[in-house]
Scaffold this motif. Structure first.
Motif, short mmCIF file in Angstrom:
data_model
loop_
_atom_site.label_atom_id
_atom_site.label_comp_id
_atom_site.label_asym_id
_atom_site.label_seq_id
_atom_site.Cartn_x
_atom_site.Cartn_y
_atom_site.Cartn_z
N GLY A 11 0.41 -1.50 0.01
CA GLY A 11 -0.25 0.43 -0.33
C GLY A 11 0.70 1.35 0.52
N ALA A 12 -0.42 2.02 -0.08
CA ALA A 12 0.98 3.63 0.35
C ALA A 12 1.71 3.66 1.04
CB ALA A 12 -0.08 4.74 -0.43
N HIS A 13 1.25 3.77 2.52
CA HIS A 13 1.36 3.28 3.19
C HIS A 13 3.62 2.47 3.66
CE1 HIS A 13 0.26 -0.22 3.51
NE2 HIS A 13 1.14 -0.53 5.06
N ARG A 14 3.61 1.60 2.47
CA ARG A 14 4.70 1.42 2.54
C ARG A 14 6.35 2.01 1.50
NH1 ARG A 14 6.35 -3.22 0.06
NH2 ARG A 14 7.70 -4.71 1.44
N GLU A 15 5.15 2.51 0.51
CA GLU A 15 5.70 2.70 -0.49
C GLU A 15 6.03 4.01 0.26
OE1 GLU A 15 7.04 1.24 -3.02
OE2 GLU A 15 6.07 0.01 -2.64
N ARG A 16 5.36 5.26 1.25
CA ARG A 16 6.76 6.34 1.81
C ARG A 16 7.21 5.72 3.02
NH1 ARG A 16 0.56 7.71 1.84
NH2 ARG A 16 0.47 6.66 4.54
N LEU A 17 7.27 4.83 3.40
CA LEU A 17 8.56 3.99 4.39
C LEU A 17 9.51 3.55 3.78
CD1 LEU A 17 8.24 3.63 7.50
CD2 LEU A 17 7.88 1.97 7.15
N THR A 18 9.50 2.76 2.51
CA THR A 18 10.62 2.71 1.95
C THR A 18 10.64 3.12 0.38
OG1 THR A 18 9.13 1.02 0.43
CG2 THR A 18 9.72 0.48 3.16
N HIS A 19 10.52 4.34 0.10
CA HIS A 19 10.40 4.66 -0.93
C HIS A 19 11.61 4.70 -2.46
CE1 HIS A 19 10.79 8.78 1.01
NE2 HIS A 19 11.48 9.12 -0.48
N MET A 20 12.34 4.64 -1.13
CA MET A 20 13.94 5.24 -1.84
C MET A 20 14.95 3.48 -2.64
SD MET A 20 16.14 8.62 -1.25
CE MET A 20 15.35 8.43 0.64
N CYS A 21 14.62 2.78 -1.62
CA CYS A 21 14.38 1.22 -2.11
C CYS A 21 15.16 0.54 -3.64
CB CYS A 21 14.49 -0.32 -0.54
SG CYS A 21 14.73 -1.29 -1.09
N TYR A 22 15.98 0.72 -4.07
CA TYR A 22 16.03 0.14 -4.80
C TYR A 22 15.61 -1.39 -5.56
CZ TYR A 22 18.21 -1.89 -10.00
OH TYR A 22 18.07 -1.89 -10.93
N VAL A 23 14.43 -1.47 -6.15
CA VAL A 23 14.03 -2.64 -6.59
C VAL A 23 14.06 -3.15 -8.17
CG1 VAL A 23 11.63 -4.11 -6.84
CG2 VAL A 23 11.78 -2.47 -4.85
N GLY A 24 15.06 -3.88 -8.42
CA GLY A 24 14.68 -3.69 -9.95
C GLY A 24 14.56 -4.67 -10.47
N GLU A 25 13.87 -4.54 -11.59
CA GLU A 25 13.27 -5.05 -12.86
C GLU A 25 13.88 -6.26 -12.92
OE1 GLU A 25 12.34 -2.28 -15.85
OE2 GLU A 25 11.50 -0.27 -14.09
N LYS A 26 14.96 -6.50 -12.77
CA LYS A 26 15.67 -7.56 -14.13
C LYS A 26 14.90 -8.80 -12.77
CE LYS A 26 20.10 -5.41 -15.17
NZ LYS A 26 21.20 -5.71 -14.87
N GLU A 27 15.03 -9.57 -13.65
CA GLU A 27 14.61 -11.30 -13.24
C GLU A 27 15.15 -11.89 -12.04
OE1 GLU A 27 11.64 -14.44 -13.17
OE2 GLU A 27 11.98 -12.33 -14.13
#
Length: 758
Positions: free
Chosen positions: A650-666
């Motif tokens: 949810g949006a609350h979790r994204e606000r808390l962790t928005h700078m954590c890199y989540v890559g698109e590679k498999e």
């Protein structure tokens, strides 16, 4: 002069003036320069006993310019996609050549250099955001980026360089033609930068075929980041002029110079092995190396002014780079641990539902909110043009320590998943790396015990520094007159704080004002009480201990803890208001504020129980906490609620962790965990159906998931689509909880052969 004033001077201020001269700790030249170099900001309000909360809330909200945001959305994203931290650390022990080239080309090394020299001239907030984002992906890469944009030749030249120095060096640094490092730390001078033994002597020597005025310098430095690859060396040393070639002063003081790495006599290129991370770090040495005088940063006019330069630049860098690393750990651990705690099952349920795990997750979530809040408030001060040395010391110490704590929590929750190194492990290298951040720019023990309160008590107090200056006035009569005026105000200040502290104690802080309403209003009132208590305790400590306070590090550290947690709490409240009072964030806000107030109480209790003057300690306890210190650690229901939030998309979790890199590679390790987390949330209704059927006896307990699904399908409990969706989600879950394993032949004896000690 009135009779009352005469009596006050005769019986109060004059005796106090004489005592003040005796008991107050003398200010050394380096201490005076350190205090004068910085500025007093919100820390001064917290020390005042009556902070103006509207001042805090009216500070500008942190923001990125369109240019900064575009850089982050494009060039930073490209860089993050290029990084493979396992390859960097475990295989190459270096950034790949294409990454080095990209960093140069896209000006990652010139975030703070002015545009007129080809740099980006980004804000402190943008600088911090970029470093934080990189650090969630690779600490090694983040360190390589942050050092040229922190204390180093670029910053020193921008502030103090001559026109010729700026015109030559800054474009080369901005375009990556030169890689800088700055050599300060040595075997005999780590946190004590003022005690560096490296020596330069003013003399004449030959340079480019001519005899010129210059310096013959010898140095032995270590722990110098980027030294192995640097092409230009910033060097700090003590300068002496025994023959009086540039003035009448023999011992000139700390001086900073810029030396090309290929200059004859410069030894550079060897590497240290900083806890098996892959950022470039190593020693540099030189013996009787002659350099022209115009290589001194700022030219001859700036000889002996290096300490002031370093203090000012260290203050800014300390508020950006190292807090960014701490914040990155928060974003990374909150996102991955919340996902893992939901995906990983034990005894038939997600491990995050166990209260012991939830307690650690609550700490991760609460600290992460506080870390991001402190990061943004601190960079806001720098973007306002402030140089708040106490604030940046607080940020450096507490944000790296909080990161260490939540990394331990994340490792504990991930258990075996976190201790097996390999491409799947997103925590291991950060676990190695945080002790490095904790030792940089003043080891944390020194920062806590000597800097935060030791300098803050004098610098931030509304009267003490002025009183010290009056006491040191060579014109005794004028000094006594100034002191009398200051003392009169100081006494009124102290009496007011004591009386208000007693009122707070018996009223539960109810009469203190809050700038807001709602659930957070009570925290402003209690923080005002803690501010007054700190002001009273600081006055009593300085009055009763005098110069001895310098040596009473435990007293200083604990009073510094009070100031620090007042700042961290302030940052949390500021973030909550800046972000529009997001109700979903209230559990993290409550956690942070209850934690900070509790830590203030613990610190006060330890100070008063161990105060060197026992009678003073008992008196302070009576004045400040006559009914006891009743602040408690965060409530269990808050920690459990935060754990639930971390395990819910949810949006609350994204606000808390928005700078954590989540890559698109498999094969991106964080993305693997995130995909499993989202998929498992997508089948939670199916899991409920299976659990209900198992509880009723329609499905046996001790059978595999495939068998459960087949039985449930036959019984009409689930559909074919449900079965396929559940199988897909479980496959992602199984992949996410795996660890790397290697053929035995891949393990070979290490080839590192240490050279001579440096």
């Amino acid at each position: 002069m009135s009779t009352l004033t005469n009596m006050r001077k005769r019986y109060l201020s004059d005796p106090a003036f004489k005592m003040f001269k005796k008991v107050l700790p003398p200010l050394s030249d380096t201490e005076r320069e350190a205090m004068e170099a910085g500025s007093v900001w919100w820390d001064g309000e917290l020390f005042s006993g009556s902070p103006n909360w509207n001042t805090l809330l009216n500070y500008p909200k942190p923001s990125l310019s369109d240019e900064e945001q575009a850089f982050i959305d494009t060039k930073l994203k490209t860089l993050l996609d290029m990084l493979d931290d396992y390859q960097i650390v475990q295989e190459d022990r270096d950034l790949p050549p294409d990454v080095w080239e990209y960093l140069r080309k896209e000006k990652f090394f010139s975030l703070i250099i002015g545009k007129e020299y080809g740099g980006l001239n980004f804000s402190a907030h943008a600088n911090s955001t970029i470093v934080t984002s990189i650090a969630t992906r690779s600490l090694s890469a983040a360190v390589c980026v942050m050092v040229p944009n922190s204390l180093g030749p670029g910053e020193l030249l921008s502030h103090y360089g001559t026109k010729d120095q700026k015109d030559y060096w800054l474009p080369r640094l901005a375009h990556g033609d030169d890689i800088p490092c700055f050599a300060l730390t040595g075997p005999e001078a780590g946190s004590d930068a003022g005690g560096i033994p490296d020596k330069g002597v003013v003399c004449y020597g030959e340079y480019q075929g001519e005899e010129v005025l210059g310096i013959r310098v010898s140095w032995n430095k270590r722990y110098i980041t980027l030294a192995p690859v640097a092409t230009v060396l910033g060097l700090a040393f003590k300068l002496h002029d025994p023959d009086g070639l540039i003035g009448n002063k023999t011992d000139i003081g700390i001086t900073c110079a810029l030396i090309p790495a290929d200059h004859p006599g410069v030894e550079i290129g060897e590497r240290h092995d900083p806890l098996n991370l892959a950022f470039m770090n190593g020693p540099t040495r030189g013996e009787d190396v002659f350099i022209p005088m115009d290589w001194v940063i700022g030219g001859q006019d700036y000889v002996g002014r290096g300490w002031r330069m370093l203090v000012e630049c260290l203050s800014a860098g300390r508020g950006i780079s190292l807090p960014a690393l701490g914040t990155a750990v928060g974003h990374l651990t909150a996102k991955t641990t919340g996902a893992y705690a939901y995906v990983r099952k034990q005894f038939g349920m997600s491990i995050g539902n166990f209260e012991g795990v939830a307690q650690a997750m609550g700490r991760i979530g609460g600290y992460t909110y506080m870390l991001e809040a402190s990061r943004t408030l601190t960079t806001s001060s720098l973007d306002m043009g402030e140089k708040p040395g106490i604030v940046t010391a607080i940020a450096k110490y507490h944000m790296t320590e909080m990161a260490r704590t939540i990394l331990n929590d994340a490792m504990d929750i991930h258990a075996g998943r976190a201790i097996q190194l390999g491409p799947m492990n997103y925590l291991g290298h950060h676990y190695f790396g945080m002790p490095v951040a904790i030792t940089v720019e003043g080891a944390n023990i020194l920062t806590r015990n000597l800097m935060i309160f030791g300098q803050g008590a004098t610098r931030c107090h509304p009267y003490v520094l002025s009183e010290m200056e009056a006491a040191a006035n060579p014109d005794a009569e004028q000094g006594a007159k100034e002191f009398d005026t200051l003392l009169s105000k100081h006494i009124g200040f102290a009496i007011g704080n004591v009386s208000k502290s007693l009122l707070n104690a018996f009223s539960g802080s109810r009469f203190n004002r809050s700038p807001v309403s709602g659930e957070t209003a009570v925290y402003y009132r209690h923080l005002s009480r803690m501010s007054r208590a700190l002001a009273v305790a600081a006055d009593f400590a300085m009055l009763s201990l005098g110069g001895e306070l310098k040596r009473r590090e435990l007293v200083s550290a604990r009073l510094g803890d009070v100031l620090s947690h007042l700042y961290l709490a302030s940052a949390t409240l500021k973030r909550f208001e800046d972000e529009g009072r997001q109700q979903d964030d209230l559990p993290m806000v409550h956690y942070a504020l209850q934690h900070c107030l509790h830590q203030c109480g613990v610190a006060f209790d330890e100070v008063l129980s161990n105060f060197p003057r026992k009678g003073v300690g008992r008196l302070l306890r009576t004045l400040l906490f006559p009914l006891g210190i009743r602040y408690q650690a965060p409530k269990d229901e808050i920690t459990v609620k935060i754990a639930e939030l971390l395990m819910t998309p949810g949006a609350h979790r994204e606000r808390l962790t928005h700078m954590c890199y989540v890559g698109e590679k498999e094969n991106d390790p964080v993305a693997i965990m995130e995909r499993a987390f989202i998929a498992m949330h997508g089948v939670k209704d199916i899991e409920r159906k299976l659990a209900k059927a198992t509880k009723s006896g329609e499905i046996p307990r001790k059978v595999s998931l495939t068998e459960k699904l087949q039985i449930a399908l036959s019984a009409g409990i689930v559909t074919d689509q449900d079965v396929e969706k559940m199988h897909n989600a479980d496959q992602l879950r199984q992949k996410a909880i795996q660890v790397d394993h290697f053929a035995a032949a891949q393990f070979k004896k290490g080839s590192l052969q240490p050279g001579k000690a440096a």
